[in-house]
Design a protein around this motif. Structure first.
Motif, short mmCIF file in Angstrom:
data_model
loop_
_atom_site.label_atom_id
_atom_site.label_comp_id
_atom_site.label_asym_id
_atom_site.label_seq_id
_atom_site.Cartn_x
_atom_site.Cartn_y
_atom_site.Cartn_z
N SER A 175 0.68 1.56 -9.95
CA SER A 175 -0.77 0.93 -10.06
C SER A 175 -2.02 0.58 -9.09
O SER A 175 -2.10 -0.61 -8.96
CB SER A 175 -0.37 0.21 -11.37
OG SER A 175 0.65 0.72 -12.24
N TRP A 176 -3.04 1.27 -8.85
CA TRP A 176 -4.49 0.48 -8.32
C TRP A 176 -5.02 -0.32 -9.83
O TRP A 176 -6.15 -0.15 -9.83
CB TRP A 176 -5.37 1.66 -7.92
CG TRP A 176 -4.23 3.06 -7.06
CD1 TRP A 176 -3.58 2.48 -6.20
CD2 TRP A 176 -4.50 4.23 -7.34
NE1 TRP A 176 -3.40 4.07 -6.13
CE2 TRP A 176 -3.98 4.69 -6.36
CE3 TRP A 176 -4.86 5.20 -8.51
CZ2 TRP A 176 -3.19 5.73 -6.63
CZ3 TRP A 176 -4.29 6.20 -8.76
CH2 TRP A 176 -4.17 7.13 -7.27
N GLY A 177 -5.05 -1.24 -9.37
CA GLY A 177 -5.65 -2.10 -9.61
C GLY A 177 -5.46 -2.84 -11.47
O GLY A 177 -4.63 -1.57 -12.36
N GLY A 237 0.86 -0.67 -0.17
CA GLY A 237 0.01 -0.02 -0.31
C GLY A 237 0.36 0.96 -0.05
O GLY A 237 0.54 2.17 -0.11
N LEU A 238 2.04 0.82 -0.15
CA LEU A 238 3.05 2.00 0.01
C LEU A 238 3.32 3.39 -1.38
O LEU A 238 2.71 2.66 -2.10
CB LEU A 238 4.62 1.87 1.17
CG LEU A 238 3.72 1.75 2.25
CD1 LEU A 238 5.31 1.15 3.30
CD2 LEU A 238 3.49 2.99 2.95
N HIS A 239 3.40 4.27 -1.19
CA HIS A 239 3.07 5.24 -2.53
C HIS A 239 4.67 6.31 -1.84
O HIS A 239 5.17 6.21 -0.78
CB HIS A 239 2.29 5.78 -2.15
CG HIS A 239 2.00 6.19 -1.26
ND1 HIS A 239 2.52 6.53 0.40
CD2 HIS A 239 0.52 5.47 0.13
CE1 HIS A 239 1.23 6.69 1.12
NE2 HIS A 239 0.70 5.67 1.31
N ASN A 269 -6.37 -2.23 -14.69
CA ASN A 269 -6.54 -1.03 -15.53
C ASN A 269 -6.04 0.67 -15.12
O ASN A 269 -6.31 1.41 -16.49
CB ASN A 269 -8.44 -0.75 -15.65
CG ASN A 269 -8.74 -1.86 -16.24
OD1 ASN A 269 -8.36 -3.38 -17.02
ND2 ASN A 269 -10.16 -2.51 -15.55
N ALA A 270 -5.90 0.51 -14.09
CA ALA A 270 -4.57 1.70 -13.89
C ALA A 270 -3.03 1.76 -13.84
O ALA A 270 -2.52 1.72 -13.25
CB ALA A 270 -5.73 1.68 -12.17
N ASP A 271 -2.57 1.85 -14.66
CA ASP A 271 -1.25 1.93 -15.25
C ASP A 271 -1.05 3.32 -14.33
O ASP A 271 -0.75 4.74 -15.11
CB ASP A 271 -0.70 2.19 -16.60
CG ASP A 271 0.27 2.06 -16.90
OD1 ASP A 271 1.29 1.46 -15.71
OD2 ASP A 271 0.63 2.32 -17.73
N ASN A 272 0.38 3.20 -13.25
CA ASN A 272 0.61 4.74 -13.14
C ASN A 272 2.11 4.54 -13.25
O ASN A 272 3.04 5.44 -12.78
CB ASN A 272 0.41 4.69 -11.69
CG ASN A 272 -0.85 5.54 -11.13
OD1 ASN A 272 -2.21 5.87 -12.14
ND2 ASN A 272 -2.23 4.83 -10.14
N THR A 273 2.74 3.51 -14.29
CA THR A 273 3.92 4.19 -14.02
C THR A 273 4.42 5.61 -14.32
O THR A 273 5.61 5.20 -13.95
CB THR A 273 4.45 2.99 -15.43
OG1 THR A 273 3.41 3.79 -16.58
CG2 THR A 273 4.17 1.14 -14.67
N GLY A 274 4.08 5.73 -15.58
CA GLY A 274 4.57 7.15 -15.11
C GLY A 274 3.84 8.36 -14.83
O GLY A 274 4.29 9.79 -15.02
N VAL A 275 3.92 8.22 -13.62
CA VAL A 275 2.41 9.26 -13.19
C VAL A 275 3.01 9.83 -12.12
O VAL A 275 3.56 9.72 -11.07
CB VAL A 275 1.25 8.66 -12.72
CG1 VAL A 275 0.83 9.87 -11.12
CG2 VAL A 275 0.03 8.25 -13.66
N THR A 276 3.38 11.27 -12.11
CA THR A 276 4.11 11.95 -11.13
C THR A 276 2.83 13.34 -10.42
O THR A 276 1.86 13.55 -11.25
CB THR A 276 5.17 13.03 -11.40
OG1 THR A 276 5.17 13.96 -12.99
CG2 THR A 276 6.13 11.91 -12.25
N ILE A 277 2.75 13.56 -9.07
CA ILE A 277 2.33 14.48 -9.13
C ILE A 277 3.00 15.72 -7.74
O ILE A 277 4.55 15.87 -7.19
CB ILE A 277 1.26 14.04 -8.02
CG1 ILE A 277 1.40 13.23 -6.47
CG2 ILE A 277 0.19 13.24 -8.50
CD1 ILE A 277 0.43 12.75 -5.20
N ILE A 278 2.14 16.98 -7.97
CA ILE A 278 3.10 17.79 -7.43
C ILE A 278 3.09 18.17 -6.28
O ILE A 278 4.44 18.29 -5.50
CB ILE A 278 2.19 19.45 -7.83
CG1 ILE A 278 3.09 20.42 -7.47
CG2 ILE A 278 1.38 20.20 -6.68
CD1 ILE A 278 4.79 20.63 -8.65
#
Ligand code: GLY
Length: 381
Positions: free
Chosen positions: A147-149, A95-97, A151-160
């Protein structure tokens, strides 16, 4: 700085005393919890219901801020207990991030820096390893989330928001004498300058990159009103996050970005009597505020004021004070039947059950700002 604060001296002392009077009791009452918000005035226990929730370091960190400002062991005791309770998050590894920075830098990191506590150091080292492991070397960024499940590909996601997590890496570089951590933090900060900061000083909350090249694929709205709008807490993360990058590196480019986003923030918040809207580019109705954005931005503005030359200081300190005074007047609850201090926090523009509620990091940043204003220069980040 003192000359710019002379009209506020009484307000600062009185507000700090009210904070101490209230929190010294709440520290005992909520000792076995990691609160996020309150229900009917009573702290919930997010540490129990969601151990890896990103805000779970703020309660302990709030206790450390109060300990640093008062030397009252009641706060230390609860801060240490909060750290022990937070260990449950390590068991929920999947669950970590990237918010391991928020979670352990200001909690365990503070315990380690103040007392050299070995268990705290172990937790903080572990958090640094986790954050560093999120670095995408090809793309040049710290990936935000798993990635959340399917269908959610978060490999390239950055946030401020990550600008508030990377300060832990700068510190790790120095304390572990290992420049890899700083390299990751600076690579991420440069990406953020390039891909998240807009020319007018507003900020993209979420950016999706090609994970192999780092190229921007799309901007995503996130917690603000829409793609292209301006989520105020995201602005605040950028103001404070970039001045923190400056403080850890002395790279003037970061200070310039912090100032640019600060100018945008100040211009917008002045239009609503220094009470920040949730999103600076949203429809006139409904009117929705976020106290946490103001408290966090104030911390960043105070730090900017400490860094800039004499004749610039007033711009930043005035704006911070106007915001804090307005927030205290309109949104602080000093009653004993309410465990939180700051009301009117908002989780996200489109999350209706998260509007205008107390949120733990609102209390944290409000207390942190006051500690700075009292002249204490312990940088918890
Ligand atoms: N980091 C998520 C938020 O600011 O709500």
């Amino acid at each position: 700085m003192d000359k710019y604060l002379k009209n506020y001296g009484q307000w600062i002392d009185e507000t700090w005393d009210k904070l101490d009077k209230k929190l010294s009791k709440v520290a005992v009452k909520s000792r076995e919890k990691i609160p996020y918000t309150t229900v009917d005035g009573v702290h919930d226990n997010r540490g129990e219901t969601d151990p890896s929730w990103w805000t779970n370091g703020f309660w302990g960190a709030l206790m450390w801020i109060m300990y640093i400002g008062t030397k009252n062991d009641v706060y230390k005791d609860t801060a240490v207990r909060a750290e022990e309770l937070l260990d449950a998050a390590f068991d929920k590894f999947d669950g970590l991030h990237h918010d391991v920075g928020f979670m352990w830098n200001i909690s365990s990191g503070t315990n380690y820096r103040l007392f050299g506590d070995k268990e705290a150091k172990k937790r903080w080292d572990y958090a640094n390893a986790l954050l560093a492991s999120r670095f995408n070397a090809e793309g040049g960024f710290v990936r935000a989330w798993p990635s959340w499940g399917e269908n959610a590909d978060n490999t390239g996601v950055t946030i401020i928001d990550c600008m508030m997590n990377i300060p832990m890496l700068y510190r790790a570089s120095v304390l572990a004498k290992d420049d890899r951590f700083k390299f990751i933090a600076e690579t991420h900060a440069r990406m953020t300058m390039r891909d998240h900061i807009r020319p007018d000083g507003s900020v993209h909350h979420i950016v999706r990159h090609d994970p192999h090249t780092g190229d921007v694929v799309e901007n995503i709205a996130g917690q603000g009103y829409a793609v292209g709008s301006s989520w105020s807490r995201g602005q605040a993360w950028a103001v404070y996050g970039f001045v923190l990058s400056y403080l850890h590196t002395q790279n003037e480019e970061y200070l310039d970005v912090a100032k640019k986003v600060a100018h945008y923030f100040i211009a917008n918040v002045a239009a609503t009597d220094y009470l920040p809207l949730v999103d600076f580019r949203s429809p006139d109705e409904p009117v929705m505020y976020d106290s946490t954005a103001g408290a966090c931005a104030a911390c960043g503005l105070i730090e900017i004021a400490r860094c800039v030359p004499e004749h610039e200081k007033k711009i930043y300190i005035d704006a911070a004070m106007k915001m804090l005074v307005a927030i205290e007047k309109e949104w602080c609850n000093w009653e004993e039947n309410e465990d939180a201090v700051l009301m009117m926090g908002t989780e996200a523009y489109h999350k209706e059950d998260g509007h205008h509620i107390p949120i733990i990091y609102g209390d944290f940043f409000f207390a942190e700002a006051l500690l700075k204003l009292k002249g204490n220069d312990f940088l918890i980040w």
